[in-house]
Design a protein around this motif. Sequence first.
Motif, mmCIF file in Angstrom:
data_model
loop_
_atom_site.group_PDB
_atom_site.id
_atom_site.type_symbol
_atom_site.label_atom_id
_atom_site.label_comp_id
_atom_site.label_asym_id
_atom_site.label_seq_id
_atom_site.Cartn_x
_atom_site.Cartn_y
_atom_site.Cartn_z
ATOM 1 N N GLN A 1 0.856 -1.185 0.000
ATOM 2 C CA GLN A 1 0.000 0.000 0.000
ATOM 3 C C GLN A 1 0.894 1.238 0.000
ATOM 4 O O GLN A 1 2.043 1.184 0.431
ATOM 5 N N TYR A 2 0.322 2.355 -0.420
ATOM 6 C CA TYR A 2 1.093 3.598 -0.460
ATOM 7 C C TYR A 2 0.851 4.476 0.762
ATOM 8 O O TYR A 2 1.485 5.515 0.911
ATOM 9 N N SER A 3 -0.044 4.048 1.640
ATOM 10 C CA SER A 3 -0.245 4.737 2.914
ATOM 11 C C SER A 3 -0.683 3.697 3.939
ATOM 12 O O SER A 3 -1.016 2.567 3.584
ATOM 13 N N LEU A 4 -0.691 4.111 5.193
ATOM 14 C CA LEU A 4 -1.109 3.210 6.277
ATOM 15 C C LEU A 4 -2.518 3.541 6.778
ATOM 16 O O LEU A 4 -2.930 3.054 7.817
ATOM 17 N N GLN A 5 -3.263 4.317 6.036
ATOM 18 C CA GLN A 5 -4.568 4.773 6.508
ATOM 19 C C GLN A 5 -5.589 3.648 6.708
ATOM 20 O O GLN A 5 -6.558 3.833 7.416
ATOM 21 N N ASN A 6 -5.357 2.492 6.125
ATOM 22 C CA ASN A 6 -6.322 1.390 6.257
ATOM 23 C C ASN A 6 -5.886 0.294 7.224
ATOM 24 O O ASN A 6 -6.490 -0.775 7.254
ATOM 25 N N LYS A 7 -4.867 0.546 8.024
ATOM 26 C CA LYS A 7 -4.386 -0.490 8.956
ATOM 27 C C LYS A 7 -5.473 -0.958 9.922
ATOM 28 O O LYS A 7 -5.555 -2.148 10.229
ATOM 29 N N LYS A 8 -6.309 -0.052 10.400
ATOM 30 C CA LYS A 8 -7.398 -0.455 11.312
ATOM 31 C C LYS A 8 -8.383 -1.370 10.596
ATOM 32 O O LYS A 8 -8.884 -2.327 11.176
ATOM 33 N N LEU A 9 -8.656 -1.066 9.346
ATOM 34 C CA LEU A 9 -9.540 -1.918 8.552
ATOM 35 C C LEU A 9 -8.924 -3.301 8.383
ATOM 36 O O LEU A 9 -9.587 -4.318 8.592
ATOM 37 N N PHE A 10 -7.656 -3.371 8.036
ATOM 38 C CA PHE A 10 -6.987 -4.661 7.864
ATOM 39 C C PHE A 10 -7.001 -5.461 9.166
ATOM 40 O O PHE A 10 -7.194 -6.677 9.164
ATOM 41 N N ALA A 11 -6.833 -4.759 10.293
ATOM 42 C CA ALA A 11 -6.786 -5.412 11.605
ATOM 43 C C ALA A 11 -8.140 -5.989 12.024
ATOM 44 O O ALA A 11 -8.203 -6.840 12.910
ATOM 45 N N ARG A 12 -9.214 -5.560 11.396
ATOM 46 C CA ARG A 12 -10.538 -6.141 11.692
ATOM 47 C C ARG A 12 -10.620 -7.597 11.223
ATOM 48 O O ARG A 12 -11.411 -8.383 11.744
ATOM 49 N N PHE A 13 -9.835 -7.930 10.222
ATOM 50 C CA PHE A 13 -9.919 -9.247 9.593
ATOM 51 C C PHE A 13 -8.659 -10.084 9.750
ATOM 52 O O PHE A 13 -8.711 -11.302 9.593
#
Length: 187
Positions: free
Chosen positions: A149-161
């Motif tokens: 990814q080019y940013s870490l803005q979705n880390k919380k989303l990834f951590a849900r799964f």
Amino acid sequence: MLSSFVEEFFRNPATVGSLVPSSQALTDKVMEPIDFDTATCIVEYGPGTGVFTEVLMKRRKAGTTLVLVEVNRRFCQLLQQRYASHADVHVLHGSADRTGDYLRRLGLPQPDYVVCGLPFSSLPRRLGWRILEHTRQLLAPTGKLILFQYSLQNKKLFARFFRALTETHVLQNLPPAYVLVYQPADE
């Protein structure tokens, strides 16, 4: 190949994450978590022009199945032409959230690895959720999702799964990118 990549980026930037293909440094970092000696099935979401695919093809052992799921019709046609004569390579035009259906139809096992460069920051939120939930169910329990990814803005989303294993910042790429390695989290 670069001209078709740039053209597709401007035609539909929501499905093409970057203006230029990935660097060798990023490719090496994405390949690092894969045990090519034991992998029986590797899935790549959004292979684009095939930068990662080429390395997967070179490093996979005989008999390892490679499944490429590409939503962009032009990229899919390019990949189908390039890999038509290769055994155990399936190039599929479709969405990553339908990969389980594709694997069942082909009689293939759960993947050991999913390599994914889909631009979650620009995908519709619901689609991103569906892809991640589907991937968690799709992967073997010890399987790995390797995201760049080019940013870490979705880390919380990834951590849900998923459960995070490693995170690396690759500066030798335009733009700099992150390689995130995950395993399926308990539901």
